[in-house]
Design an enzyme around this catalytic site. Structure first.
Site, short mmCIF file in Angstrom:
data_model
loop_
_atom_site.label_atom_id
_atom_site.label_comp_id
_atom_site.label_asym_id
_atom_site.label_seq_id
_atom_site.Cartn_x
_atom_site.Cartn_y
_atom_site.Cartn_z
N ASN A 2 0.86 -1.18 0.00
CA ASN A 2 0.00 0.00 0.00
C ASN A 2 0.90 1.24 0.00
O ASN A 2 2.13 1.12 0.05
CB ASN A 2 -0.97 -0.02 1.20
CG ASN A 2 -0.27 -0.06 2.55
OD1 ASN A 2 0.79 0.52 2.74
ND2 ASN A 2 -0.87 -0.76 3.49
N GLU A 34 3.36 1.51 2.97
CA GLU A 34 4.43 0.51 2.89
C GLU A 34 5.43 0.86 1.80
O GLU A 34 6.64 0.65 1.95
CB GLU A 34 3.82 -0.87 2.63
CG GLU A 34 3.04 -1.44 3.80
CD GLU A 34 2.20 -2.64 3.41
OE1 GLU A 34 1.83 -3.41 4.32
OE2 GLU A 34 1.89 -2.82 2.21
N ASP A 52 -4.96 -8.80 1.15
CA ASP A 52 -4.93 -10.24 0.87
C ASP A 52 -5.77 -10.57 -0.36
O ASP A 52 -5.39 -11.42 -1.18
CB ASP A 52 -5.46 -11.04 2.07
CG ASP A 52 -4.58 -10.91 3.30
OD1 ASP A 52 -3.39 -10.57 3.14
OD2 ASP A 52 -5.07 -11.14 4.41
#
Length: 329
Positions: free
Chosen positions: A208, A211, A280
């Site tokens: 993201n 990150e 995920d």
């Protein structure tokens, strides 16, 4: 950007069924305790939760495997649990979700990673964790790699799901990626910041925005030019085929090796209820699409639709091919 037709996206979706996929990473048992609060404890200034619901689900790499199973694939999970009740509960849950756990080894020296959340209505009151971040014991790690080396012979794609609990070490990160490259199957990574720069020569990484900035070592900046510079730096740093940065309400930016400009995919969510597990879902749909022969931008568009559905659900959610088809119609 080349337009992706609804017909093409549905073709990719229908190819999901039965695809063998491997997930390697840190699995955990998510334990939810839910109830109502109507008073404060006389023992301490804390709320008293009257429990009316309690359940367990798979978290971390386990949730990625469950996502793949719900999508119609055949996921093989490679990971470790402790020799404890939590490990048995987690394995039992995964079996019931049609996840192959033949690659899940027991490590006697560590507990099964557990995250226990106490919820009042939709508000989290407290969370407590049981975990070890030490490297996996040698025997357990060897068992995991043996199962991976067997499974990769017929697998169509691999996901490395890193939550920093010790499953993905410097040594096996390289071995896993090399094995995928040798067999020319996609290997995609959901990174942990501490290991960010170790994932070289991969097919794709799906960080993201937060990150991506932290992993690159750059100070965060706003604007599309800054985003483009960020994506290009990570591409070069990892020598990756692509980087897919998920940007919440701003959708996704896909960076491909050899292309100066990223492909921007607009967000499709109509209502954001809970972003838990959205990452995920993205990496599951994206990697599975690549395993079915999709091009990178096709896989990004499809995973974006899936993310738009899952953030409209409560808790660690999954999405079915039928649900994705419905929003494509």
């Amino acid at each position: 950007m080349q337009t992706v037709t609804t017909k093409r996206l549905k073709e990719i979706l229908r190819a999901f069924k039965g695809k063998e996929m491997i997930v390697v990473g840190d699995i955990m048992l998510d334990h939810f305790i839910k109830g109502n609060v109507s008073r404060i404890s006389p023992e301490a200034p804390v709320p008293v939760v009257a429990v009316n619901k309690e359940f367990f689900v798979a978290g971390g790499a386990g949730n990625v495997a469950v996502n793949l199973a719900v999508l119609g694939a055949k996921p093989i999970l490679v990971s470790v649990v402790g020799r404890d009740a939590g490990g048995e509960l987690l394995k039992d849950f995964l079996r019931k979700q049609n996840v192959d756990i033949s690659g899940v080894a027991e490590d006697y020296d560590r507990p099964t990673t557990q995250k226990v959340r106490v919820m009042a209505e939709q508000q989290q009151i407290v969370r407590f964790d049981r975990e070890s971040k030490h490297p996996v014991a040698h025997d357990a790690a060897a068992t995991c790699m043996q199962r991976f080396n067997q499974a990769v012979k017929t697998a169509k794609g691999v996901i490395l799901s890193d939550y920093g609990k010790g499953m993905l070490s410097d040594k096996n990160i390289k071995a896993l990626i090399d094995a995928c490259r040798k067999r020319k199957i996609p290997v995609c990574v959901d990174p942990k910041i501490d290991n960010f720069k170790k994932y070289k020569n991969i097919t794709c990484m799906t960080p993201n925005t937060k990150e991506a900035w932290e992993g690159s070592g750059l100070a965060p900046k706003s604007g599309e030019e800054a985003m483009e510079n960020l994506g290009q730096k990570i591409l070069k740093m990892l020598n990756a085929d692509s980087i897919l940065i998920t940007r919440s309400a701003d959708g996704m930016s896909l960076f491909e090796k050899g292309k100066k400009k990223p492909v921007t995919v607009k967000a499709t969510a109509r209502e954001v209820f809970d972003v838990t597990g959205a990452g995920d879902t993205v990496i599951s749909v994206f990697t599975l699409a690549l395993a079915c022969g999709a091009k990178l931008h096709e896989a990004a568009v499809l995973s974006n639709y899936a993310a738009g559905i899952v953030v409209g659900k409560s808790g660690t959610a999954t999405v079915t091919p039928q649900e994705i088809e419905e929003v494509l119609a």
